[in-house]
Design a protein around this motif. Structure first.
Motif, PDB file in Angstrom:
ATOM      1  N   GLN A 119       0.621   3.836  -3.042  1.00 49.93           N
ATOM      2  CA  GLN A 119       0.037   5.146  -2.772  1.00 49.93           C
ATOM      3  C   GLN A 119       1.053   6.271  -2.902  1.00 49.93           C
ATOM      4  O   GLN A 119       0.739   7.336  -3.443  1.00 49.93           O
ATOM      5  N   ASP A 156       0.842  -1.201   0.000  1.00 50.73           N
ATOM      6  CA  ASP A 156       0.000   0.000   0.000  1.00 50.73           C
ATOM      7  C   ASP A 156       0.876   1.249   0.000  1.00 50.73           C
ATOM      8  O   ASP A 156       0.602   2.216  -0.723  1.00 50.73           O
ATOM      9  N   THR A 192      -0.056  10.862   2.890  1.00 54.04           N
ATOM     10  CA  THR A 192      -0.707   9.560   2.967  1.00 54.04           C
ATOM     11  C   THR A 192      -1.044   9.293   4.432  1.00 54.04           C
ATOM     12  O   THR A 192      -0.138   9.207   5.260  1.00 54.04           O
TER      13      THR A 192
END
Length: 398
Positions: free
Chosen positions: A331, A327, A389
């Protein structure tokens, strides 16, 4: 030597802050840096308001703000006409915890972070240690390095590559660095001069297709950053011979400028094809490189850092699955490709390639609007926050 769980390649701000975040979580970490000490050449020095919460979590904000300074204002000036448009972060007061930017050379932030890192016996920094190659299997990463001319092999379950745009870690992985290199050369200079007494704001984006520049005060000793660009085909060894032309054109009548340091470098818009290969993760300039107009390279590198050390510590402590690292890789790459890259490219075009004409007139109309349209100004100033993020660790999100 400490038995490390994580090796960090690179002792710039991304590498050292990752190491600090891991060490604070109780993770044994070893930093490898090819230089013999913190690099002092002119590099990034503006920390957008949006990254200051993360510095606060690492207990770096207060010592950093004491060594540097906080400011709210921006000024855009058209070199050819002298027109100025100014606005400030004070409009964010009451809605964000740090409605100002921090000015501080990145070398100083690294020094502050290293002081904190030295408090942890399970953290080690090896200077004069250059990564030569690496390999990995299902359980660990093997790093071959040279320290003081002597080969050394280090093993750890995880490796963070934060060793810059010319990353040996990335190249050893065979990861493509996709994008392009600009045809100009940036020249970052540190100059000592009292520009405030001559009417210069603390940060100016000087717009011109010949003398475009970013001019920003670094600290309270009248040290300023003056960054301009020139044709990359001009000889590197005569950069200083061409500097007086820029100083005279931009600062007419100011003849007491002291050149303290300078750094010519190529500019890139590039991103690694992936930010994770097995047990190796890329962050900062090793993962993505951008021209520095607008300070988005350091901003995105710090947001990489905040997401990565948090996620990696949770994986090591078995509080999160390894998939959170995928992830992270996905991202953070998307943020760079979709947001940082186009914004930094547009900033460069505005400052360094805007000559007289309809396009500049339209741009200035948009900038003038920011002085009277509060909603438009807030939307513009909130952009750096969109590069963040949120924590990838479930219990932290909750």
């Amino acid at each position: 030597m400490t038995q490390q769980t994580v090796i960090v390649a690179g002792a710039g701000p991304v590498g050292v802050l990752n190491a600090l975040g891991l060490a604070r979580a109780g993770i044994p970490v070893t930093v490898l840096e090819r230089a013999g000490a913190v690099v002092q050449s002119p590099r990034a020095m503006v920390y957008h308001w949006s990254v200051l919460d993360g510095l606060d979590r690492l207990e770096l904000f207060h010592p950093a703000s004491r060594r540097g300074f906080l400011k709210q204002g921006y000024t855009y000036r058209v070199h050819a006409t002298g027109e100025e448009v100014s606005f400030g972060l004070d409009v964010l007061e009451g809605s964000v915890s740090h409605p100002y930017n921090l000015h501080l050379g990145q070398n100083a932030l690294v020094e502050i972070a290293l002081e904190q890192l030295a408090r942890y016996p399970h953290a080690t920094v090896l200077w004069d240690t250059e990564v030569q190659s690496l390999s990995q299997n299902a359980d660990e990463v093997r790093v071959v390095a040279v320290t003081d001319g002597t080969p050394v092999v280090l093993n750890a379950p995880w490796l963070i590559g934060a060793d810059g745009a010319r990353s040996t870690v990335r190249e050893s992985l065979g990861v493509e660095f996709e994008g392009h290199t600009w045809p100009e050369r940036f020249v970052a200079t540190n100059i000592r001069v009292d520009l405030e007494s001559h009417g210069w704001p603390l940060t100016t984006m000087l717009i011109d297709d010949r003398y475009g520049a970013i001019i920003s005060k670094i600290d309270s000793t009248n040290l300023w950053r003056f960054t301009y660009c020139e044709d990359e085909s001009l000889p590197m060894d005569s950069v200083t011979e061409r500097m007086p032309e820029y100083f005279d054109a931009v600062f007419p009548g100011i003849d007491d400028i002291e050149l303290v340091a300078y750094s010519p470098y190529r500019m890139h818009q590039r991103a690694a094809s992936t930010f994770r290969i097995g047990r190796v993760l890329l962050a900062g300039d090793a993962a993505h490189a951008t021209n520095p107009t607008g300070g988005l390279g350091l901003t995105s590198g710090l947001f990489d850092t905040y997401a990565l050390y948090d996620a990696l510590a949770a994986v090591i402590d078995e509080r999160a699955p390894e998939s959170v690292l995928d992830d992270y890789a996905r991202q953070r790459r998307a943020v760079f490709i979709d947001k940082v890259n186009p914004a930094a490219s547009a900033n460069k075009k505005l400052v360094y390639h805007s000559g007289p004409g309809a396009e500049l007139d339209e741009t200035m109309t948009g900038l003038r609007r920011l002085t009277s349209d509060r909603d438009a100004l807030v939307a513009r100033l909130m952009f750096p926050k969109t590069l963040e993020t949120p924590s990838l660790v479930p219990e932290v999100r909750a």
